[in-house]
Design a protein around this motif. Structure first.
Motif, PDB file in Angstrom:
ATOM      1  N   ASP A 151       0.880  -1.217   0.028  1.00  0.00           N
ATOM      2  CA  ASP A 151      -0.004  -0.056   0.104  1.00  0.00           C
ATOM      3  C   ASP A 151       0.755   1.184  -0.009  1.00  0.00           C
ATOM      4  O   ASP A 151       0.604   2.207  -0.590  1.00  0.00           O
ATOM      5  CB  ASP A 151      -0.957  -0.100   1.166  1.00  0.00           C
ATOM      6  N   LEU A 152       1.997   1.261   0.813  1.00  0.00           N
ATOM      7  CA  LEU A 152       2.946   2.460   0.947  1.00  0.00           C
ATOM      8  C   LEU A 152       3.485   2.647  -0.700  1.00  0.00           C
ATOM      9  O   LEU A 152       3.858   3.815  -0.907  1.00  0.00           O
ATOM     10  CB  LEU A 152       3.868   2.227   1.720  1.00  0.00           C
ATOM     11  N   THR A 153       3.842   1.526  -1.352  1.00  0.00           N
ATOM     12  CA  THR A 153       4.478   1.896  -2.896  1.00  0.00           C
ATOM     13  C   THR A 153       3.180   2.536  -3.626  1.00  0.00           C
ATOM     14  O   THR A 153       3.574   3.263  -4.539  1.00  0.00           O
ATOM     15  CB  THR A 153       4.901   0.563  -3.172  1.00  0.00           C
ATOM     16  N   LYS A 154       2.157   1.935  -3.565  1.00  0.00           N
ATOM     17  CA  LYS A 154       1.016   2.633  -4.214  1.00  0.00           C
ATOM     18  C   LYS A 154       0.778   4.052  -3.798  1.00  0.00           C
ATOM     19  O   LYS A 154       0.466   5.180  -4.996  1.00  0.00           O
ATOM     20  CB  LYS A 154      -0.212   1.811  -4.136  1.00  0.00           C
ATOM     21  N   LEU A 155       0.750   4.636  -2.548  1.00  0.00           N
ATOM     22  CA  LEU A 155       0.557   5.789  -2.428  1.00  0.00           C
ATOM     23  C   LEU A 155       1.839   6.685  -2.830  1.00  0.00           C
ATOM     24  O   LEU A 155       1.558   7.906  -3.369  1.00  0.00           O
ATOM     25  CB  LEU A 155       0.539   6.150  -0.737  1.00  0.00           C
ATOM     26  N   LEU A 156       2.794   6.379  -2.790  1.00  0.00           N
ATOM     27  CA  LEU A 156       4.275   7.177  -3.195  1.00  0.00           C
ATOM     28  C   LEU A 156       4.190   7.177  -4.778  1.00  0.00           C
ATOM     29  O   LEU A 156       4.544   8.344  -5.247  1.00  0.00           O
ATOM     30  CB  LEU A 156       5.608   6.345  -2.906  1.00  0.00           C
TER      31      LEU A 156
END
Length: 454
Positions: A151-156
């Motif tokens: 999820d963090l990769t998608k937000l970045l």
């Protein structure tokens, strides 16, 4: 005329001395003036000669230009020295500011990631590595370090592509060791001239403990509400089942053999099963009366290991690590640990290399009393990903004959003791159930004194 001549002749002896005195005075004045004029011209000539010696002669253009250039060069050298001094001061000030910025970033309690437009992590502070559980984040692709599907990769990626700002987002992050963490995330783009996106800044906070505490508080509230609502209903069910069971026994006694006796037998079996479920539900729903006596966990764990070893001789079960004391009810704690260890043994009974169960103890010293951690490992097939969030829900079970209340009761017992329990899959295979309980002060002091003596 004769009279005038006579008078002039008579007065001549008297005027001559006066005339002679005036002539003498005039002569002295002339000599003094001549001396002063000569002295003035001599001083002027000497000053002119000195000026000719020190200053360049304007009659020689080359000498004049050389002297002027020397003066300009000297002034430039003085200015160069001043500029060097100012540059040195500015450099020292910039270095001091950079050191201060690095110290602030390094000592921030929140994690900080700086990602450039190429997706490379250009800066990461120690708090970010601790929150994410990843070492050496610098100069790596964020998608590789954090996981392509996280999820963090998608937000970045969305922030770098569109410039969208994410404030106080919560995401799930899987650490390399398999630990699931709840992270608070704030992501903001880095813009050049308020237009071009030049990167992104990501602030990270570990909310795992806070989320766990909130879940515990919510669970306590739900348990209290469930106990008040269902205790009466469960008792009514129990009374009704007792009546049904009594009539079934009477029918079975009167009809010796035949269909009626067979039907009565089946009624009795079903009522016994339902009674068992109701009793288990009452254990889960009713408020627990917990004593506050010191409980020696090593004795409790030894009894649990021995009991499971006798019930499952095909399983290799052992314990290791230190076990201190906790405050609570020994019977309830033994019931919780027995249930977890029995589940672990049943999960690995069909392992190809033979079932193995390990009960490991750890004492974690904190600022006050510290904690006792007990982890039950097995080498079974592990827990399905979709099953993990539902394990401790009442009436959820993956066993054919299970009631779905065993782990729910375990969780309730541990929460009532101020602790918690969580389940994880192991990277090498199998599952791990982790129990955390607040340790007694005496236990923490005993462990500390024992370690010092060693």
């Amino acid at each position: 005329m004769i009279l005038f001549a006579t008078l002039q002749a008579e007065s001549a002896p008297h005027i001559w001395p006066i005339v002679a005195g005036s002539l003498g005075t005039l002569f002295v004045a002339v000599i003094l003036s001549s001396f002063l004029v000569r002295h003035f011209f001599r001083s002027t000539r000497d000053a002119h000669k000195q000026q000719i010696v020190t200053a360049p002669r304007t009659e020689n253009p080359s000498a004049f230009m050389a002297a002027s250039m020397q003066g300009v060069i000297q002034r430039l050298r003085d200015q160069e020295k001043e500029l060097e001094r100012l540059h040195r001061l500015e450099k020292e000030r910039a270095e001091q500011t950079e050191r201060l910025s690095e110290e602030v970033t390094r000592n921030m309690p929140a994690g900080l990631l700086v990602v450039n437009t190429r997706g490379i992590i250009s800066s990461a502070n120690p708090a970010a590595e601790q929150v994410l559980g990843i070492r050496g984040l610098g100069f790596r692709l964020y998608s590789e370090a954090l996981g392509e599907s996280s999820d963090l990769t998608k937000l970045l990626a969305k922030c770098l592509a569109t410039g969208k700002i994410f404030r106080r987002e919560q995401v799930e992050h899987a650490a390399p060791g398999g630990e699931e963490r709840r992270l608070g995330v704030t992501i903001s783009p880095i813009r050049r001239d308020n237009e071009t996106i030049n990167g992104a800044i990501c602030l990270l906070t570990d909310l795992t403990e806070l989320a766990t505490l909130q879940q515990q508080m919510q669970l306590k509230e739900n348990l209290a509400a469930l106990g008040e609502l269902s205790a009466g209903i469960a008792h009514e069910f129990k009374n009704a089942l007792a009546t049904i069971s009594g009539y079934a026994q009477m029918i079975r006694a009167e009809a010796a053999g035949g269909e009626a006796a067979d039907y009565a037998k089946r009624i009795l079996e079903q009522t016994q099963n339902i009674t068992h479920v109701v009793m288990e539900f009452l254990k889960y729903a009713r408020p627990l009366e917990i004593s506050n006596e010191p409980v020696a966990l090593q004795t409790v764990v030894d009894r649990v290991v021995a009991e499971i070893g006798e019930a499952h001789p095909e399983i290799r079960i052992r314990r290791e690590g230190p076990f201190g004391e906790v405050a609570g009810d020994e019977g309830l704690l033994r019931q919780a640990l027995l249930n977890l260890t029995r589940n672990a043994a049943e999960a690995c009974v069909s392992a190809a290399s033979g079932g193995r169960v390990l009960v490991r103890g750890e004492i974690i010293r904190g600022e006050e009393n510290g904690f006792q951690r007990i982890t039950v490992f097995d080498n079974g097939l592990g827990i399905a990903k979709e099953t993990l969030p539902k394990l401790f829900r009442p009436f959820f079970t993956t066993k054919a004959n299970g009631t779905g209340l065993g782990l729910a009761v375990v969780q309730k017992i541990l929460v009532q003791h101020g602790g918690q329990v969580e389940a994880r899959n192991r990277a090498e295979g199998g599952a791990a159930f982790i129990v955390t309980l607040p340790a007694c002060r005496s236990a923490a002091e005993a462990v500390e004194s024992k370690q010092e003596s060693i």
